[in-house]
Scaffold this active site. Sequence first.
Site, PDB file in Angstrom:
ATOM      1  N   ARG A   1      15.837  39.253  29.711  1.00  0.00           N
ATOM      2  CA  ARG A   1      14.879  40.522  29.900  1.00  0.00           C
ATOM      3  C   ARG A   1      13.909  39.862  29.245  1.00  0.00           C
ATOM      4  NH1 ARG A   1      13.964  45.172  27.581  1.00  0.00           N
ATOM      5  NH2 ARG A   1      16.168  45.656  28.055  1.00  0.00           N
TER       6      ARG A   1
ATOM      7  N   TYR B   1      -6.331  42.120  48.269  1.00  0.00           N
ATOM      8  CA  TYR B   1      -5.008  42.386  48.518  1.00  0.00           C
ATOM      9  C   TYR B   1      -4.434  43.727  49.293  1.00  0.00           C
ATOM     10  CZ  TYR B   1      -0.145  41.446  49.100  1.00  0.00           C
ATOM     11  OH  TYR B   1       1.202  41.096  49.233  1.00  0.00           O
TER      12      TYR B   1
ATOM     13  N   ASP C   1      -7.613  37.785  40.989  1.00  0.00           N
ATOM     14  CA  ASP C   1      -6.210  36.335  41.827  1.00  0.00           C
ATOM     15  C   ASP C   1      -6.971  35.708  42.187  1.00  0.00           C
ATOM     16  OD1 ASP C   1      -4.759  36.793  43.657  1.00  0.00           O
ATOM     17  OD2 ASP C   1      -4.778  38.626  43.653  1.00  0.00           O
TER      18      ASP C   1
ATOM     19  N   LYS D   1       3.061  31.985  46.888  1.00  0.00           N
ATOM     20  CA  LYS D   1       2.826  31.349  47.541  1.00  0.00           C
ATOM     21  C   LYS D   1       2.384  29.972  47.499  1.00  0.00           C
ATOM     22  CE  LYS D   1       2.046  35.705  49.045  1.00  0.00           C
ATOM     23  NZ  LYS D   1       1.328  36.466  49.001  1.00  0.00           N
TER      24      LYS D   1
HETATM   25  C1  LIG Z   1       0.822  37.722  48.476  1.00  0.00           C
HETATM   26  C2  LIG Z   1      -0.201  38.609  47.249  1.00  0.00           C
HETATM   27  C3  LIG Z   1       0.128  39.035  46.130  1.00  0.00           C
HETATM   28  C4  LIG Z   1       1.476  40.061  45.733  1.00  0.00           C
HETATM   29  O1  LIG Z   1       1.999  39.024  45.583  1.00  0.00           O
HETATM   30  P1  LIG Z   1       3.895  39.167  45.099  1.00  0.00           P
HETATM   31  O2  LIG Z   1       4.953  37.907  45.481  1.00  0.00           O
HETATM   32  O3  LIG Z   1       4.192  39.088  47.081  1.00  0.00           O
HETATM   33  O4  LIG Z   1       4.772  40.938  44.988  1.00  0.00           O
HETATM   34  C5  LIG Z   1      -1.782  39.467  45.825  1.00  0.00           C
HETATM   35  N1  LIG Z   1      -2.068  38.915  46.459  1.00  0.00           N
HETATM   36  C6  LIG Z   1      -2.501  37.929  46.980  1.00  0.00           C
HETATM   37  C7  LIG Z   1      -3.750  37.451  47.012  1.00  0.00           C
HETATM   38  C8  LIG Z   1      -1.460  37.714  47.802  1.00  0.00           C
HETATM   39  O5  LIG Z   1      -1.406  37.466  49.122  1.00  0.00           O
END
Ligand SMILES: *Cc1c(COP(=O)(O)O)cnc(C)c1O
Length: 384
Positions: free
Chosen positions: A55, A107, A179, A204
């Site tokens: 962890r 988001y 982000d 992503k």
């Molecule tokens: C998908 C997404 C998230 C969240 O991420 P997860 O891996 O699904 O928890 C946060 N910000 C953006 C812009 C996203 O597209």
Amino acid sequence: MATENNNPEWGFGTKAVHAGQRPDPVTGAVTVPVYQTSTYQQDAVGQDRGYEYSRTANPTRSALELSIAALEGANFGRAFASGMAAEDTILRLLDPGDHVIMGNDAYGGTFRLISKVLTRFGISYSSTNLSNPDEVKAAFKDKTKMIWAETPTNPLLSVVDIELLATLSHDKEALLVVDNTFATPYLQKPLLLGADLVIHSATKYLGGHSDVVGGFVATNNPEIDEELAFLQNAVGAVPAPWDCYLLLRGIKTLGVRMDRHCDNAEKIVEFLSNHNKVKEVLYPGLDTHPTFPIAEKQMERYGGMISFTVNGGEKEARGIAQGTKIFTLAESLGAVESLIEIPAAMTHLSTEGSPLEVDKSLIRLSVGIETVNDLISDLDQAMS
Ligand SMILES: *Cc1c(COP(=O)(O)O)cnc(C)c1O
């Protein structure tokens, strides 16, 4: 074991393949092994070899952390079990009574986490148009400690000025979090533009193959990183070694994939712009997009996400989204395969009835790396 193996002079492609990933010193294995272990032998009581419990740290995860940090131009990086776990950990830097300014088209998961979870712990927030400096200035309160920005935004693909937001937030001693999921460090490096923290849904583009969920945080501030390391271990939302391996594997081709995503998206934008059923095309790299001057300033290229509206309204949009054969009707984005969706009815359903409600005829594409003529033919047949 993970080693830095990073040279700041290296180009992106070299970093993506080598940073944090040296052949295994014990066996010579070229690929960082999946250290599927929870604990580590100690040489004497309290004397470990850098790892004591997975962890806290794991060598496969360390390699991933060094790799993504290098790509973002960061001194420090922390990997998490999902993008949301990464976000949650960053937000735990705040104390009860603190206030966050977020984009009014953040988001959905970020909005849910802040408005439905963090508010229960005494955090307050304002959502505002981050592209408008006057609105951002007006949103500051005495206890504003953080601006949370996404760029390009989803699903309208507006670009916010990171340098400007950094100045506004630092004037008020607040942290700027960006982000960078949609752009990736290949196209945009927020820390170099003044952001304090970068967060990713590694699910992503970084992973890029729709086969793993992960999150990441990078910073150049040692005190913030120390606190993040404490929280990462204390809260424990860490990724499994196997997931770290999948992400490392994905990242090696990030630059190659992003170029293809961009090439394909540019050709599809051209096709859509000339199609008589299309009302409006939204793409950060179109010079008709209101935020194009900012995009041109802070991005290398403009990514693989396109949104567009159609003249025939909701029914026609749904028909197109259900009529493609190569584009898969699905949520998520950023992987090798092309996806199509209707944000108002899928990813952004929760905005219904709010000021952020999305046009029901808006279609969002995540353009993959397939042969672009096949993608265009597929859209063409679905639209006729
Ligand atoms: C998908 C997404 C998230 C969240 O991420 P997860 O891996 O699904 O928890 C946060 N910000 C953006 C812009 C996203 O597209």
